[in-house]
Design a protein around this motif. Sequence first.
Motif, PDB file in Angstrom:
ATOM      1  N   GLU A  32     -27.519  43.662  -6.524  1.00 36.98           N
ATOM      2  CA  GLU A  32     -26.507  44.418  -6.821  1.00 36.98           C
ATOM      3  C   GLU A  32     -26.263  45.484  -5.809  1.00 36.98           C
ATOM      4  N   GLN A  33     -27.189  46.416  -5.542  1.00 39.50           N
ATOM      5  CA  GLN A  33     -27.142  47.327  -4.341  1.00 39.50           C
ATOM      6  C   GLN A  33     -26.508  46.786  -2.902  1.00 39.50           C
ATOM      7  N   ALA A  34     -27.179  45.617  -2.716  1.00 44.88           N
ATOM      8  CA  ALA A  34     -27.071  45.031  -1.535  1.00 44.88           C
ATOM      9  C   ALA A  34     -25.492  44.687  -1.562  1.00 44.88           C
ATOM     10  N   THR A  35     -25.091  44.090  -2.503  1.00 48.61           N
ATOM     11  CA  THR A  35     -23.746  43.274  -2.477  1.00 48.61           C
ATOM     12  C   THR A  35     -22.678  45.072  -2.421  1.00 48.61           C
ATOM     13  N   ASP A  36     -22.986  46.156  -3.193  1.00 50.55           N
ATOM     14  CA  ASP A  36     -22.350  46.991  -3.167  1.00 50.55           C
ATOM     15  C   ASP A  36     -22.136  47.618  -1.663  1.00 50.55           C
ATOM     16  N   LYS A  37     -23.144  47.572  -0.827  1.00 51.34           N
ATOM     17  CA  LYS A  37     -22.981  47.921   0.459  1.00 51.34           C
ATOM     18  C   LYS A  37     -22.002  47.125   1.200  1.00 51.34           C
ATOM     19  N   LEU A  38     -22.060  45.836   0.701  1.00 50.29           N
ATOM     20  CA  LEU A  38     -21.192  44.952   1.713  1.00 50.29           C
ATOM     21  C   LEU A  38     -19.800  45.113   1.186  1.00 50.29           C
ATOM     22  N   GLN A  39     -19.532  45.349   0.023  1.00 46.14           N
ATOM     23  CA  GLN A  39     -18.252  45.594  -0.522  1.00 46.14           C
ATOM     24  C   GLN A  39     -17.382  46.809  -0.056  1.00 46.14           C
ATOM     25  N   TYR A  40     -18.379  47.746   0.419  1.00 45.46           N
ATOM     26  CA  TYR A  40     -17.835  48.987   0.921  1.00 45.46           C
ATOM     27  C   TYR A  40     -17.508  48.649   2.458  1.00 45.46           C
ATOM     28  N   LEU A  41     -18.250  47.719   2.974  1.00 36.54           N
ATOM     29  CA  LEU A  41     -17.832  47.240   4.430  1.00 36.54           C
ATOM     30  C   LEU A  41     -16.655  46.352   4.524  1.00 36.54           C
ATOM     31  N   ASN A  64     -18.720  54.529   8.385  1.00 39.40           N
ATOM     32  CA  ASN A  64     -19.114  53.586   7.172  1.00 39.40           C
ATOM     33  C   ASN A  64     -20.197  52.593   7.526  1.00 39.40           C
ATOM     34  N   TYR A  65     -20.110  51.849   8.796  1.00 43.69           N
ATOM     35  CA  TYR A  65     -21.149  51.144   9.050  1.00 43.69           C
ATOM     36  C   TYR A  65     -22.560  51.771   9.411  1.00 43.69           C
ATOM     37  N   GLN A  66     -22.290  53.423   9.923  1.00 44.31           N
ATOM     38  CA  GLN A  66     -23.402  54.132  10.165  1.00 44.31           C
ATOM     39  C   GLN A  66     -24.193  54.505   8.584  1.00 44.31           C
ATOM     40  N   ASP A  67     -23.353  54.892   7.628  1.00 47.23           N
ATOM     41  CA  ASP A  67     -23.968  54.810   6.278  1.00 47.23           C
ATOM     42  C   ASP A  67     -24.488  53.832   5.724  1.00 47.23           C
ATOM     43  N   VAL A  68     -24.038  52.641   5.970  1.00 39.32           N
ATOM     44  CA  VAL A  68     -24.962  51.474   5.373  1.00 39.32           C
ATOM     45  C   VAL A  68     -26.381  51.201   6.200  1.00 39.32           C
ATOM     46  N   LEU A  69     -26.224  51.282   7.536  1.00 39.69           N
ATOM     47  CA  LEU A  69     -27.423  51.102   8.152  1.00 39.69           C
ATOM     48  C   LEU A  69     -28.394  52.442   7.901  1.00 39.69           C
ATOM     49  N   LEU A 104     -30.147  41.377   5.872  1.00 42.46           N
ATOM     50  CA  LEU A 104     -28.915  42.191   5.878  1.00 42.46           C
ATOM     51  C   LEU A 104     -28.498  43.147   6.993  1.00 42.46           C
ATOM     52  N   ARG A 105     -29.823  43.852   7.188  1.00 44.48           N
ATOM     53  CA  ARG A 105     -29.541  44.623   8.334  1.00 44.48           C
ATOM     54  C   ARG A 105     -29.157  44.248   9.664  1.00 44.48           C
ATOM     55  N   ALA A 106     -29.976  43.229  10.060  1.00 45.86           N
ATOM     56  CA  ALA A 106     -29.490  42.312  11.304  1.00 45.86           C
ATOM     57  C   ALA A 106     -27.836  41.909  11.252  1.00 45.86           C
ATOM     58  N   PHE A 107     -27.457  41.613  10.047  1.00 43.72           N
ATOM     59  CA  PHE A 107     -25.883  41.127   9.885  1.00 43.72           C
ATOM     60  C   PHE A 107     -25.070  42.123   9.956  1.00 43.72           C
ATOM     61  N   VAL A 108     -25.445  43.294   9.567  1.00 48.49           N
ATOM     62  CA  VAL A 108     -24.611  44.555   9.626  1.00 48.49           C
ATOM     63  C   VAL A 108     -24.537  45.059  11.003  1.00 48.49           C
ATOM     64  N   GLU A 109     -25.747  45.000  11.571  1.00 55.44           N
ATOM     65  CA  GLU A 109     -25.642  45.378  13.005  1.00 55.44           C
ATOM     66  C   GLU A 109     -25.034  44.554  13.916  1.00 55.44           C
ATOM     67  N   THR A 110     -24.827  43.453  13.744  1.00 63.55           N
ATOM     68  CA  THR A 110     -24.137  42.462  14.670  1.00 63.55           C
ATOM     69  C   THR A 110     -22.625  42.976  14.491  1.00 63.55           C
ATOM     70  N   LYS A 156     -18.172  49.131  17.124  1.00 59.63           N
ATOM     71  CA  LYS A 156     -18.577  50.100  17.989  1.00 59.63           C
ATOM     72  C   LYS A 156     -17.777  49.778  19.287  1.00 59.63           C
ATOM     73  N   ALA A 157     -17.818  48.648  19.872  1.00 59.66           N
ATOM     74  CA  ALA A 157     -17.261  48.287  21.117  1.00 59.66           C
ATOM     75  C   ALA A 157     -15.638  48.454  21.016  1.00 59.66           C
ATOM     76  N   SER A 158     -15.227  48.156  19.996  1.00 59.90           N
ATOM     77  CA  SER A 158     -13.587  48.475  19.741  1.00 59.90           C
ATOM     78  C   SER A 158     -13.340  49.665  19.672  1.00 59.90           C
ATOM     79  N   HIS A 159     -14.262  50.542  18.951  1.00 60.42           N
ATOM     80  CA  HIS A 159     -13.922  51.878  18.798  1.00 60.42           C
ATOM     81  C   HIS A 159     -13.879  52.492  20.465  1.00 60.42           C
TER      82      HIS A 159
END
Length: 151
Positions: free
Chosen positions: A5-14, A109-114, A123-129, A135-138
């Motif tokens: 549930e905590q993991a999906t909350d992070k993903l919902q945020y992203l 927001n990505y940094q908050d999750v990481l 999940l970390r690997a997925f979010v980092e990708t 980040k490149a876009s930014h």
Amino acid sequence: MMNNEQATDKLQYLLGTLRDGEKGFSEAAEHADDPKLKSLFSERSAQRAQLAGEVEAKIASLGDKPREGGSVGAALHRTWLNVRDAVTGRDDYAVVAEAERGEDTAIQNYQDVLDDKELPADLRAFVETQYAQVKASHDQIRDLKHSMKPD
């Protein structure tokens, strides 16, 4: 360790962050005059839609349903919502500056999750990708802004 549930909350945020960027870039594309900017912003909007699709699939794989908006989404949406007001009738520099602001929020927001030490390794690997792409876009939009002079 983080539960599902905590993991999906992070993903919902992203997911909220990405949906926001998708809308924001679409607005930016509408308001930019330069065809190159229009196409850059349209491409970014499509990129965010694709990333959001990946996050939705990941949420589903964890046994949850992607939320539409939600409280985090609403707060985030306000960041990009300013885009429409800020860029209507303004020059391309203003549009790019707003896009950069939206991207600053996405990065944060990505940094908050990481930053969460309990994020499971897969999940970390997925979010980092995804983070690398955001980040490149930014950075590209930031550099673009610096290369333009406000009128």
